[in-house]
Every structure is written in C-alpha cells, then in structure tokens.
Design an enzyme around this catalytic site. Structure first.
Site, PDB file in Angstrom:
ATOM      1  N   CYS A   2       0.820  -1.215   0.000  1.00 23.98           N
ATOM      2  CA  CYS A   2       0.000   0.000   0.000  1.00 23.98           C
ATOM      3  C   CYS A   2       0.850   1.259   0.000  1.00 23.98           C
ATOM      4  O   CYS A   2       1.923   1.300   0.597  1.00 23.98           O
ATOM      5  CB  CYS A   2      -0.885   0.043   1.235  1.00 23.98           C
ATOM      6  N   ARG A  27       5.769  -0.234  -5.676  1.00 19.65           N
ATOM      7  CA  ARG A  27       5.643  -0.977  -4.428  1.00 19.65           C
ATOM      8  C   ARG A  27       4.713  -2.182  -4.579  1.00 19.65           C
ATOM      9  O   ARG A  27       4.731  -3.082  -3.736  1.00 19.65           O
ATOM     10  CB  ARG A  27       5.082  -0.061  -3.330  1.00 19.65           C
ATOM     11  N   TRP A  75      -2.793  -2.864  -1.658  1.00 16.26           N
ATOM     12  CA  TRP A  75      -2.375  -4.245  -1.882  1.00 16.26           C
ATOM     13  C   TRP A  75      -3.202  -5.054  -0.889  1.00 16.26           C
ATOM     14  O   TRP A  75      -2.988  -4.974   0.317  1.00 16.26           O
ATOM     15  CB  TRP A  75      -0.878  -4.369  -1.613  1.00 16.26           C
ATOM     16  N   ASN A 101      -2.312   2.271   5.463  1.00 17.02           N
ATOM     17  CA  ASN A 101      -1.241   1.371   5.019  1.00 17.02           C
ATOM     18  C   ASN A 101      -0.867   0.542   6.239  1.00 17.02           C
ATOM     19  O   ASN A 101      -0.305   1.077   7.192  1.00 17.02           O
ATOM     20  CB  ASN A 101      -0.042   2.204   4.533  1.00 17.02           C
ATOM     21  N   GLY A 102      -1.226  -0.732   6.225  1.00 14.66           N
ATOM     22  CA  GLY A 102      -0.903  -1.585   7.370  1.00 14.66           C
ATOM     23  C   GLY A 102      -2.029  -2.559   7.646  1.00 14.66           C
ATOM     24  O   GLY A 102      -2.861  -2.822   6.771  1.00 14.66           O
ATOM     25  N   GLU A 476      18.940 -17.526  -4.525  1.00 14.71           N
ATOM     26  CA  GLU A 476      18.493 -16.233  -5.068  1.00 14.71           C
ATOM     27  C   GLU A 476      18.197 -16.361  -6.574  1.00 14.71           C
ATOM     28  O   GLU A 476      17.244 -15.765  -7.072  1.00 14.71           O
ATOM     29  CB  GLU A 476      19.550 -15.160  -4.775  1.00 14.71           C
ATOM     30  N   LYS A 480      14.585 -15.459  -8.128  1.00 19.97           N
ATOM     31  CA  LYS A 480      14.398 -14.448  -9.179  1.00 19.97           C
ATOM     32  C   LYS A 480      13.499 -15.007 -10.267  1.00 19.97           C
ATOM     33  O   LYS A 480      12.579 -14.358 -10.717  1.00 19.97           O
ATOM     34  CB  LYS A 480      15.787 -14.111  -9.747  1.00 19.97           C
ATOM     35  N   GLU A 483       9.817 -15.605  -9.208  1.00 17.32           N
ATOM     36  CA  GLU A 483       9.073 -14.350  -8.996  1.00 17.32           C
ATOM     37  C   GLU A 483       8.413 -13.837 -10.276  1.00 17.32           C
ATOM     38  O   GLU A 483       7.310 -13.315 -10.218  1.00 17.32           O
ATOM     39  CB  GLU A 483      10.011 -13.244  -8.479  1.00 17.32           C
ATOM     40  N   HIS A 499      20.315 -36.555  -1.077  1.00 18.88           N
ATOM     41  CA  HIS A 499      19.504 -36.767   0.132  1.00 18.88           C
ATOM     42  C   HIS A 499      18.028 -36.509  -0.112  1.00 18.88           C
ATOM     43  O   HIS A 499      17.286 -36.263   0.838  1.00 18.88           O
ATOM     44  CB  HIS A 499      20.031 -35.874   1.264  1.00 18.88           C
ATOM     45  N   LYS A 593       6.709  -4.744  -3.721  1.00 18.31           N
ATOM     46  CA  LYS A 593       8.131  -4.407  -3.603  1.00 18.31           C
ATOM     47  C   LYS A 593       8.501  -4.134  -2.149  1.00 18.31           C
ATOM     48  O   LYS A 593       9.528  -4.560  -1.660  1.00 18.31           O
ATOM     49  CB  LYS A 593       8.401  -3.161  -4.453  1.00 18.31           C
TER      50      LYS A 593
HETATM   51  C1  G6P Z   1       9.641  -8.218  -0.949  1.00 21.36           C
HETATM   52  C2  G6P Z   1      10.196  -7.945  -2.319  1.00 21.36           C
HETATM   53  C3  G6P Z   1      11.588  -8.552  -2.432  1.00 21.36           C
HETATM   54  C4  G6P Z   1      12.468  -8.030  -1.315  1.00 21.36           C
HETATM   55  C5  G6P Z   1      11.846  -8.256   0.064  1.00 21.36           C
HETATM   56  C6  G6P Z   1      12.614  -7.515   1.142  1.00 21.36           C
HETATM   57  O1  G6P Z   1       9.410  -9.571  -0.787  1.00 21.36           O
HETATM   58  O2  G6P Z   1       9.353  -8.479  -3.318  1.00 21.36           O
HETATM   59  O3  G6P Z   1      12.148  -8.198  -3.684  1.00 21.36           O
HETATM   60  O4  G6P Z   1      13.697  -8.667  -1.372  1.00 21.36           O
HETATM   61  O5  G6P Z   1      10.517  -7.748   0.077  1.00 21.36           O
HETATM   62  O6  G6P Z   1      12.552  -6.143   0.889  1.00 21.36           O
HETATM   63  P1  G6P Z   1      13.632  -5.114   1.357  1.00 21.36           P
HETATM   64  O7  G6P Z   1      13.072  -3.789   0.927  1.00 21.36           O
HETATM   65  O8  G6P Z   1      13.738  -5.249   2.854  1.00 21.36           O
HETATM   66  O9  G6P Z   1      14.912  -5.440   0.685  1.00 21.36           O
END
Ligand code: G6P
Length: 598
Positions: A2, A27, A75, A101-102, A476, A480, A483, A499, A593
């Site tokens: 949000c 965001r 969101w 927002n929250g 990671e 990626k 996502e 395993h 984000k």
């Molecule tokens: C969300 C985003 C990720 C990010 C994570 C942590 O899940 O989609 O891309 O790595 O938050 O966010 P930050 O702002 O703490 O790096």
C-alpha cells in the site's frame, strides 16, 4: 505494498496525486483511489478502481479542480480486490475520508463493538473499522484531530493512516510502523509513504516517527506526539536528489535497466572510506573476532534475506567471524539469545520491511547493536540503526530485486575483507567485476540466454544447484526466476541432491549447476553427472564448457566476488523467460516491492 500520497498546495491536487501514486506503483498494488476536497462546495469527491492507474488523467476523473486531496494504492490484505474495498473510505456523513497502510490486528473485536453500537460496514476491510471508530470518537471529541488521535490509540498492529476532511483545507496523517514522510515543496506539502513518490517536486523532507501525527490545516503544518498529544519541533532534512530518478531511460522495462546498471552500482556500494567503515569494523573486531563473545547476525527477508546469508558467508569464510544469518520472519527461537555484545546487520532495499524492522526491535530490546545496509534514504531501518550504510544503487523500481542484491553483497564482501586488512583488495575485486560487467553488457544481445529461455519456457519444474560460495546464488537465482516466470524453480545446496532432491529428476528435468573454479568444482561436476545419468537436462553456469553440460552459460569473472557475478545470468534468464511467457517483468502478480505489513 500500500502507498499513501496526500497533497496540499497550489496545483491541481488530482493531477499531483495521480502522478504521486504512479511513482508509488513500484511498491505493488491491486487497486487505487483518489479523494479531492472541493472546499467551495464542502464535498469530497472520491474515485476508486481496481487494477492499474495507467494513463488516467485528472480531468477525466474529476470535473472540479481542487488543491487538496489524498490518494492510495492498495495491496489487498483484508477483503478481496474490489472497488468497494479500495481506499480511501468515506465516513457515513461523507465529512471525511480515510486510507490506511498496514493491518489493524484487533479489527475483529473493534468491528463487533462498533456493530453492536449500530454502525454499518460497506467494505470487508480492516480500514473501514478505523473510519467508524473515528466517527464514534467524534461524538465526544472536540474536533477531528482529537477523534483521530483517540481512535488511533485503540488500534493494534502496524498501521499508518491518512485522513482528508471536506472543509478547513485539512489533512491528518498518523504513523505507526508503516512508513510516512513529509515533503516540503514550493508552497506545497506532500505526505507520503516514501520520498521517491515526490522526488520530482522536492528533496526537503520531514521524517515522521512512530506515534507521530502530521496535521496540515489552513496552510500550516504541525507535528504532534500522539500519545502525549504534544506539539513537536520539526526538522527539515535535504536528501540527495541524484538517488531518485525513476525513468526507464530507453530500456523496455525497469528490470533490464536495473540489471544493466549493475555495471556501476556494484562499485558504488563499496565507495566507503576506511574511516567510514571503521566504527563497524572496530565493533566486530572488538566483540566478535578471536576471543570476543559477541556474535554477528545478519538479517533480511526475500532477496535481502539471501543477501544477508551471503554477507554472513563472507564474514565466516574470509574473516573467521562467527556470523549467523537469520530470516527476519523466523526469529522466535533467537529472541532470548541476543546480548549487548552482539551485532545485528540488517539488509534491506527499502528499509521499511515490517519483518526486518520487527527483528531489529527484538535485538535492540536486548541491547544488541544494529548495523544496516539499506538503499532508501531516510527509511525506518536506517533511522533505528547504530551503524548506517547505504547501498547507493539508486531507485530500484522493478519488484524483483536485482541491483540491490549485488550492491548489498558487494558491501558485505568489502566489510569481510576489510576486517582482515584487505580493504584495498576488496575495492579492487569489486572494481574489476564492475569492469568485467561493463564489457559483458557492451553490445550483448543475450542470444544464448534468450535461446535457453525459449527452450525451457514450457517446462514447469527446475532446479538450481550451488555449493560453498555459490549456495546462496542458487537460492536467489531460483527466487528471481520464480518471482516473474511463475514457474517452480528451487535452489538447493548440491549436497542435498543425493539426500532427496534426486527423486525429482526425470527425463528432461532442467537442472542448473553454478560452478566456480574453486574447491567445490569437482563436487559440482559430480552432482551434474548424477543428474545427467538420470536423464536430467544439465545447464552449466560456469567459466568454461564441460561435456557434462547439455547447455552452457558462460559466467563473468568475479574472483572473490564470483558469487555476486554468478547471480546475473539468472536475472537475465528470468527476464527473458518472463517475456517469452508474456508476463510483466516489472510488476509480477501478487508481489509487492515494499512489504510493510507482516
Ligand atoms: C519483498 C520484495 C523482495 C524483497 C523483500 C525484502 O518480498 O518483493 O524483492 O527482497 O521484500 O525487501 P527489502 O526492501 O527489505 O529489501
């Protein structure tokens, strides 16, 4: 997640708010709303829609112009994605609107109380509970300021709200948890979730802390302590404007722009002098190097959580520091272990991730010192840290994090090597990697990676194996791709293969192996041989080709920073595969984000 954007000034508020909400789009959101106070008719005009703001123009939305209003990107948490659930929400008599927002954690009990008092609810949101609560408080409070204050004090959870009144040219915003900043422009004020949203208007900001209330009324802005109801002094700070560009600059998507930018952002992240690093280096040396009892913890969530893992790896491997990586959302069993001797290094792009902030709060309570590597200036995590470092990557707009990860890990490598007196070497390693990236991107049409993306796009299950320095890259790298391709990609330590994971290998199952020319090369090749023997399709991400690879992706030379370099092919595969699949690389479904709620 949000976003809040309130505007009061001389311009057309709707236009300014739409522009601000677009700058908050990155965001992640699923619906939006704009409310404008028409002070002449003493009415609030409200427009709310699901979906993206797109090319909406203020004239099409409102037939009046006004210079004060608020906007919100939602969101969904409580209640589906519908026009009705979008914020802001009207009060029953339409005298004010409110957005949040929250999450209001006690919304169920508050709602039952309000229903028993006769209030009706139109939406399924927890936010509407705040609206009705303010209405209830207005019955006894002397004014809206007091009603909002009283209502706010009854909420639990992390929530930040913004309220627009139909008269008095009046906006109130209160912060707890979710971010809130004030932009002071030329005869205008903006109250928003981040500084990026108004960076095109001003770099002068007032940072709002938890339980502080901003009140803009008839041209005057005041800050209050909500609990004490006392007026506070405001401090205006100036942020570095260079960090706030949000243009695609000729690229098709922010994601590819940000991937390519890594040729210099990695190097920016290590532009710290020894003097600047020394406070943290000294602390770690004194408390956690040989003889010291203090532990170093690294913490983050999502991609930043993987960067935290990689930083802990560097600290252990290069500097013999007893460093442990923690996931911000799995802290429970560590709560009682933190001591004043420990140091917690928080890693975050936004500096606003609720899970990470909560982890910091746990540690702080026990006297543990907090260091942070954050990308957003003025963010919460920076403010609550004892040792503050910025990754200096510039705005990262694409939801899937790329340049923030490589910058954070490059900074971690600098920290680890500086602890053993190799500051200059660390800077050279990163600079060399930066130059290698420059040559890698120069004129590259990525045809090899595009071919692979095309070849694999119809598969559903993929595995990525790594070991030692490349273990985090496997996690990671897989994150990626999942996502933005929405495919099942799993990263594993190569050692896990025998395993359990090997049971999943079938004819043609794609398995990536990330291989550096290090002590783990032989083990990695054996793992790929075992995959190949069972019919799997092996993809070597390595310096040179090998007969065990069914497909070869040549990596960029990184030396000690190999694990950072090795993530870049995965960023590119995810981007090109998402395009093949018709997905939006910048705005993947369901993701946000900046995850400011738990
Ligand atoms: C969300 C985003 C990720 C990010 C994570 C942590 O899940 O989609 O891309 O790595 O938050 O966010 P930050 O702002 O703490 O790096």
């Amino acid at each position: 997640m949000c976003g809040i954007f309130g505007y009061a000034g001389r311009d057309n508020a709707a236009e300014r708010i739409i522009n601000g909400l677009k700058r908050l789009e990155y965001r992640g959101y699923d619906s939006w709303g704009v409310a404008i106070a028409d002070l002449d008719s003493e009415q609030i005009n409200l427009v709310k829609h699901t979906g993206k703001i797109g090319e909406v123009s203020s004239e099409k939305l409102f037939d009046t112009t006004s210079t004060i209003g608020i906007g919100h990107t939602r969101w969904a948490t409580h209640g589906g994605v519908t026009d009705t659930n979008a914020h802001p929400h009207y009060s029953t008599d339409k005298s004010f609107v409110l957005a949040q927002n929250g999450i209001v954690e006690n919304y169920q009990e508050l709602k039952s109380e309000l229903i028993s008092k006769g209030y009706e609810f139109i939406s399924q949101t927890d936010t509407e509970v705040i609206v009705r609560l303010v209405e209830e408080e207005l019955k006894t409070a002397q004014d809206l300021h007091e009603a909002v204050r009283q209502a706010f004090l009854k909420l639990t959870g992390r929530n930040t709200i913004i309220v627009l009144e139909k008269k008095n040219s009046h906006i109130i915003a209160v912060r707890n948890g979710s971010p809130l900043v004030i932009g002071i422009g030329n005869e205008e004020i903006i109250i928003a979730s981040d500084t990026l949203s108004f960076a095109d208007r001003t770099n002068k900001v007032i940072l709002v802390e938890n339980y502080q209330m901003v009140e803009y009324k008839n041209g005057e802005t005041k800050l209050f302590d909500v609990k004490e109801n006392a007026e506070l002094k405001t401090e205006i700070i100036e942020l570095d404007q260079a960090d706030t560009k949000v243009e695609k600059e000729g690229f098709d998507h922010f994601m590819i722009k940000e991937i390519v930018e890594q040729r210099y952002t990695i190097n920016e992240a290590v532009q710290y002098t020894l003097d600047e690093l020394n406070p943290l280096l000294g602390r770690i040396k004194e408390k956690s190097s040989k003889g010291g009892q203090g532990k170093v913890y690294t913490v983050g969530a999502g991609t930043a959580g993987f960067a935290a893992m990689q930083i802990a790896f560097f600290l252990r491997k290069h500097a013999n520091v007893n460093a442990t990586e923690l996931k911000a959302y799995e802290m429970e069993s560590y709560k009682n272990l933190f001591t004043p001797e420990d140091t917690l290094i928080a890693v975050s792009q936004s500096g606003e991730t609720a899970d990470t902030i909560e982890a910091i709060e746990f540690a702080k309570e026990k006297g543990t010192k907090i260091a942070s590597i954050v990308n957003m200036l003025g963010s919460t995590i920076t403010r609550i840290s004892d040792y503050k470092y910025f990754s200096r990557s510039g705005a990262e707009i694409c939801v899937a994090s790329t340049k923030a990860f490589t910058a954070q890990t490059a900074w971690g490598l600098l920290l680890a090597l500086s602890l053993i007196g190799k500051y200059e070497e660390a800077k050279k390693v990163v600079k060399d990697l930066s130059q290698n990236l420059e040559s890698f991107f120069e004129g590259n049409d990525f045809s090899n990676i595009k071919n692979l993306a095309k070849k694999l796009k119809d598969q559903e299950h993929f595995f990525v194996l790594g070991k030692g320095q490349n273990f985090v890259a496997s996690l990671e790298g897989a994150l990626k791709i999942k996502e933005i391709t929405y495919k099942h990609f799993e990263g594993f330590a190569a050692g896990e293969l025998k395993h359990g994971v090997i049971a999943l290998i079938d004819q043609g199952t794609p398995v990536f192996g990330i291989i550096s020319n290090d002590e783990n090369k032989a083990d990695m090749l054996s793992a790929l041989a075992e995959v190949k023997a069972r019919g799997g399709f092996t993809i070597g991400v390595a310096k040179e080709n090998n007969e065990l690879f069914d497909f070869f992706i040549e990596t960029i030379e990184g030396h000690e920073a190999d694990s950072i370099a090795n993530i870049i092919p995965f960023q590119l595969i995810s981007y090109f595969m998402a395009l093949q699949l018709g997905n939006s690389p910048d705005k993947p479904r369901n993701l946000a984000k900046s995850v400011t709620v738990k």
